[in-house]
Design an enzyme around this catalytic site. Structure first.
Site, mmCIF file in Angstrom:
data_model
loop_
_atom_site.group_PDB
_atom_site.id
_atom_site.type_symbol
_atom_site.label_atom_id
_atom_site.label_comp_id
_atom_site.label_asym_id
_atom_site.label_seq_id
_atom_site.Cartn_x
_atom_site.Cartn_y
_atom_site.Cartn_z
ATOM 1 N N VAL A 49 -32.278 9.429 50.362
ATOM 2 C CA VAL A 49 -31.242 9.443 49.048
ATOM 3 C C VAL A 49 -30.327 8.414 48.926
ATOM 4 O O VAL A 49 -30.116 8.002 47.583
ATOM 5 C CB VAL A 49 -30.743 10.857 49.187
ATOM 6 N N VAL A 102 -29.761 21.210 44.255
ATOM 7 C CA VAL A 102 -30.710 22.211 43.888
ATOM 8 C C VAL A 102 -31.722 21.650 42.771
ATOM 9 O O VAL A 102 -31.231 20.904 41.969
ATOM 10 C CB VAL A 102 -30.058 23.540 43.039
ATOM 11 N N GLY A 112 -33.647 19.039 43.098
ATOM 12 C CA GLY A 112 -33.920 17.430 43.031
ATOM 13 C C GLY A 112 -33.197 16.837 41.853
ATOM 14 O O GLY A 112 -32.101 16.919 41.344
ATOM 15 N N ASP A 131 -34.513 26.165 53.033
ATOM 16 C CA ASP A 131 -34.170 25.083 51.937
ATOM 17 C C ASP A 131 -33.947 25.689 50.660
ATOM 18 O O ASP A 131 -33.047 25.761 49.945
ATOM 19 C CB ASP A 131 -35.088 23.979 51.861
ATOM 20 N N LYS A 136 -30.560 27.056 48.228
ATOM 21 C CA LYS A 136 -30.376 26.803 46.863
ATOM 22 C C LYS A 136 -30.596 27.802 46.158
ATOM 23 O O LYS A 136 -29.423 27.915 45.263
ATOM 24 C CB LYS A 136 -31.987 25.711 46.447
ATOM 25 N N GLY A 147 -37.498 13.850 46.543
ATOM 26 C CA GLY A 147 -37.996 12.588 46.527
ATOM 27 C C GLY A 147 -37.045 11.795 46.196
ATOM 28 O O GLY A 147 -35.817 12.261 45.652
HETATM 29 N N1 HSE Z 1 -36.965 19.084 51.312
HETATM 30 C C1 HSE Z 1 -36.593 19.391 49.869
HETATM 31 C C2 HSE Z 1 -37.886 19.978 49.148
HETATM 32 C C3 HSE Z 1 -35.740 18.163 49.330
HETATM 33 O O1 HSE Z 1 -38.939 19.563 49.352
HETATM 34 O O2 HSE Z 1 -38.025 20.322 47.934
HETATM 35 C C4 HSE Z 1 -35.102 18.502 47.987
HETATM 36 O O3 HSE Z 1 -34.098 19.396 48.367
#
Ligand code: HSE
Length: 404
Positions: free
Chosen positions: A12, A127, A129, A196, A200, A297
């Site tokens: 990032v 949250v 991306g 993950d 979020k 990404g």
């Molecule tokens: N690893 C996370 C995903 C990255 O695949 O959504 C973005 O938060």
């Protein structure tokens, strides 16, 4: 000129530098000032890299430089990101981040510090991306009481499930592919076990409820138990398996969970495939609204971080984020949530199906032509009722919840 520092030159961080360079003119115009990266902090060296001359290894350089007004924290993880963020805010610098782990754990405190000092702690990229969701919840949807948020919030798992459904790829190959494309977390367990997505939905629930939601309180199930056989049944039913993160307000109380669900083609999230994420929200006056885009990404995530930098530059002395209280939100137990359940069970004869119907009540049989097993969908049961019935048999191979 607004001087900024980037902490973390990974996927990032390098994306943030790239976005700022690529769209320099339009970004500066929108920010109303020139944004300049003065430092890039990383433990590693990057010989020959364009940021080499800005690369530093000591955080103190950033926190002690009064010229730095905005700090981008894209290091990931709780420490040292938490300490660094807190010190930056206390030193009068706004912070923009993609670090969901940190926002989920310490968001309330960091937002409060920022607000007390008329600074900003912005976390759009944490949250979905590149999808705008924090900003809409913070500004566009403020007339509404948000009663539901259901999202596909993890790109890696959605990519894996899509590949398993349409590409005939196995789980491991799809995961490796997602990792190679820079979608996955450093430890992919966080993606595939649902952690993950859990962080979020905790952030989104904190934002809409105004209270701290502890992600440990959210029931979370990942996709590691989803098999090619499950996908076969899903196809037979005209449904897709999706890892949904949901948060609903019922009778004034919130419940939240993350788990794989079978959704039908009428569901707004049915055609969200690949690395794409989507967030569906329900407002008490607006009704339904949905946000869709690249959920993971390098560049999509960096795009959201840089948009926060622009906002922070435009509001150097004014806090623009709604904050949530450090007071914990008590979530209701999911055991009262009512829904249908898809179940795969051992056996293949009429007698086996009758036994299941005796246990679960009227069921709808699903035949995917798999030897030695059959599938069925129960009527609406609470989680507790389902668990009680399931405990009475050892014939169950797998269960997936049905939504819609
Ligand atoms: N690893 C996370 C995903 C990255 O695949 O959504 C973005 O938060």
């Amino acid at each position: 000129m607004v001087q900024i520092a980037v902490m973390g030159y990974g996927t990032v961080g390098s994306g943030v530098v790239e976005v700022l360079n690529t769209n320099q003119a339009s970004i500066n115009k929108r920010a109303g000032d020139e944004i300049n990266i003065k430092y890039v902090l990383d433990l590693r060296d990057f010989p020959g890299d364009p940021v080499e001359s800005k690369l530093i290894h000591d955080f103190e350089t950033i926190v002690n430089d009064p010229e730095i007004k905005i700090v981008v924290e894209v290091m990931g993880g709780v420490e040292p990101a938490y300490t660094f963020t807190k010190r930056c805010l206390e030193a009068g610098k706004s912070v923009c981040t993609s670090n969901k782990e940190l926002v989920a754990r310490h968001g309330a405190e960091l937002l409060e510090i920022a607000r007390e000092r008329e600074l900003n702690y912005l976390f759009e990229a944490s949250v979905g991306g590149g999808i705008p969701i924090i900003r809409p919840l913070n500004s566009s949807l403020t007339a509404d009481e948000i009663t539901e948020i259901t999202g596909i919030l993890n790109g890696t798992t959605n990519y894996i499930l899509t590949k398993m459904s349409y590409g005939g790829t196995d789980f491991d190959t799809a995961l490796k592919d997602a990792q190679a494309k820079g979608y996955a977390e450093r430890n992919p367990e966080a993606d595939v076990e649902g952690y993950d997505a859990c962080r979020k939905i905790a952030i989104l629930t904190s934002l809409v409820s105004g209270r701290q939601v502890d992600f440990e309180d959210i029931y979370t199930e990942g996709i590691t138990k989803i098999t090619a056989e499950d996908i076969k049944y899903a196809k037979k039913m005209g449904r897709a398996v999706k890892l949904l993160a949901m948060s609903k307000k019922e009778d004034g109380k919130f419940f939240a969970m993350v788990a794989p669900f079978l959704i039908n083609e009428m569901h707004p999230l049915y055609s969200v495939n690949g690395v794409f994420n989507a967030i569906f929200a329900k407002g008490n006056v607006l009704g339904d609204v949905m946000f869709y885009g690249s959920g993971a990404g390098k560049l999509p995530t960096a795009s959201a971080v840089v948009a926060d930098v622009v906002d922070a530059a435009k509001h150097l002395h004014r806090s623009i984020m709604t904050f949530w209280s450090t007071k914990k939100l008590e979530l209701t137990d999911i055991s009262n949530a009512k829904r249908r359940f898809f179940v795969r069970a051992k056996g293949d004869g009429q007698a086996d199906a009758i036994r299941m119907a005796e246990l679960f009540g009227p069921v709808e049989l699903v035949n995917a032509d798999l030897e030695g097993e059959f599938g069925f969908i129960t009527g609406k049961l609470t989680e507790a009722e389902y668990q009680e019935c399931a405990a009475k048999t050892d014939a169950i191979i797998h269960m997936i919840r049905v939504e819609g």
